[in-house]
Write a protein that holds these residues in place. Sequence first.
Motif, PDB file in Angstrom:
ATOM      1  N   SER A 152      40.046  44.969  52.162  1.00 29.64           N
ATOM      2  CA  SER A 152      40.125  45.486  50.795  1.00 29.64           C
ATOM      3  C   SER A 152      40.417  46.986  50.796  1.00 29.64           C
ATOM      4  O   SER A 152      41.127  47.483  49.929  1.00 29.64           O
ATOM      5  N   HIS A 155      36.781  40.768  46.578  1.00 27.65           N
ATOM      6  CA  HIS A 155      35.919  39.596  46.439  1.00 27.65           C
ATOM      7  C   HIS A 155      36.160  38.575  47.556  1.00 27.65           C
ATOM      8  O   HIS A 155      35.207  38.028  48.116  1.00 27.65           O
ATOM      9  N   ILE A 203      39.629  51.978  41.088  1.00 29.47           N
ATOM     10  CA  ILE A 203      39.710  51.697  39.650  1.00 29.47           C
ATOM     11  C   ILE A 203      39.284  52.918  38.841  1.00 29.47           C
ATOM     12  O   ILE A 203      39.939  53.303  37.868  1.00 29.47           O
ATOM     13  N   SER A 243      44.243  46.963  38.396  1.00 29.51           N
ATOM     14  CA  SER A 243      42.850  46.755  38.777  1.00 29.51           C
ATOM     15  C   SER A 243      42.528  45.373  39.334  1.00 29.51           C
ATOM     16  O   SER A 243      41.780  45.259  40.301  1.00 29.51           O
ATOM     17  N   VAL A 244      43.040  44.332  38.738  1.00 25.24           N
ATOM     18  CA  VAL A 244      42.643  42.970  39.112  1.00 25.24           C
ATOM     19  C   VAL A 244      42.925  42.639  40.577  1.00 25.24           C
ATOM     20  O   VAL A 244      42.062  42.076  41.260  1.00 25.24           O
ATOM     21  N   PRO A 245      44.109  42.972  41.122  1.00 26.16           N
ATOM     22  CA  PRO A 245      44.322  42.648  42.536  1.00 26.16           C
ATOM     23  C   PRO A 245      43.284  43.278  43.458  1.00 26.16           C
ATOM     24  O   PRO A 245      42.845  42.657  44.425  1.00 26.16           O
ATOM     25  N   VAL A 301      45.300  46.094  33.807  1.00 25.00           N
ATOM     26  CA  VAL A 301      44.980  44.844  34.519  1.00 25.00           C
ATOM     27  C   VAL A 301      45.810  44.748  35.791  1.00 25.00           C
ATOM     28  O   VAL A 301      45.296  44.420  36.862  1.00 25.00           O
ATOM     29  N   TYR A 302      47.096  45.074  35.693  1.00 23.82           N
ATOM     30  CA  TYR A 302      47.990  45.041  36.850  1.00 23.82           C
ATOM     31  C   TYR A 302      47.472  45.940  37.969  1.00 23.82           C
ATOM     32  O   TYR A 302      47.558  45.592  39.148  1.00 23.82           O
ATOM     33  N   ILE A 306      40.165  44.014  42.756  1.00 26.00           N
ATOM     34  CA  ILE A 306      38.901  43.288  42.612  1.00 26.00           C
ATOM     35  C   ILE A 306      38.959  41.960  43.352  1.00 26.00           C
ATOM     36  O   ILE A 306      38.017  41.573  44.053  1.00 26.00           O
ATOM     37  N   LEU A 307      40.080  41.241  43.227  1.00 24.93           N
ATOM     38  CA  LEU A 307      40.226  39.951  43.902  1.00 24.93           C
ATOM     39  C   LEU A 307      40.215  40.098  45.420  1.00 24.93           C
ATOM     40  O   LEU A 307      39.574  39.311  46.124  1.00 24.93           O
ATOM     41  N   THR A 353      41.552  55.351  36.274  1.00 24.17           N
ATOM     42  CA  THR A 353      41.120  55.614  34.906  1.00 24.17           C
ATOM     43  C   THR A 353      40.990  57.110  34.636  1.00 24.17           C
ATOM     44  O   THR A 353      41.462  57.613  33.609  1.00 24.17           O
TER      45      THR A 353
END
Length: 194
Positions: free
Chosen positions: A108, A101, A40, A93-95, A90-91, A97-98, A44
């Motif tokens: 991961s 998790h 991530i 980063s979110v996957p 979001v596209y 993180i999920l 950035t």
Amino acid sequence: GNLQGHHRFVSFSALTVLVALSRMVFVIALVYGFGAFGVISGNTIGVAVTFFVCLLLLWKDFTAFRGRYAYGPVVPFIAIGLLTTLAIGVYLSVPLILVEHYFGRVQSGQFAAVAVIGNAAFFVTGGLAAVAFPLVARRHAADRSTFGVMAASLGLCLGMGLAGALFLQVFSHKIMYAFAGHAYVGGAPLLGSY
């Protein structure tokens, strides 16, 4: 927007290549020490580097302007640009993180390597949309048909997308090994579908 509007497609293309390369370089530099957070952060930092290079490219245009600038007509463009940039963030980063998790560090890490390569392939077709937008706007302003430009853009995106997915699937093990090393080859079957 400035580069698109002035049809400076070579500069714009160079920036799209730079954003993909800088993301990849910073992700590679940070993923080993920081995992998903490194991916991530690398994304950035890569975007920030490209932003500053773009700012340098356009600095002369920005500083040459004298007087008051009418921001009113530009606000909708800026709002759409901001929303799409957030959506792409979001596209990207979110996957990651999920996956971190709900799955272990090995899965991961493999997914992060797949995501970096897959996102680079995703951004290759972004250049087509960036060129199509000003061409369609110019044709629309001249009351000319935009169907040919849109059909060509969609056809190229579809063709490049399918060819890229096939290439990534066929050579996934070699690509993953060359990009991330032996520990990440387990994520190779995901590469083409990602």
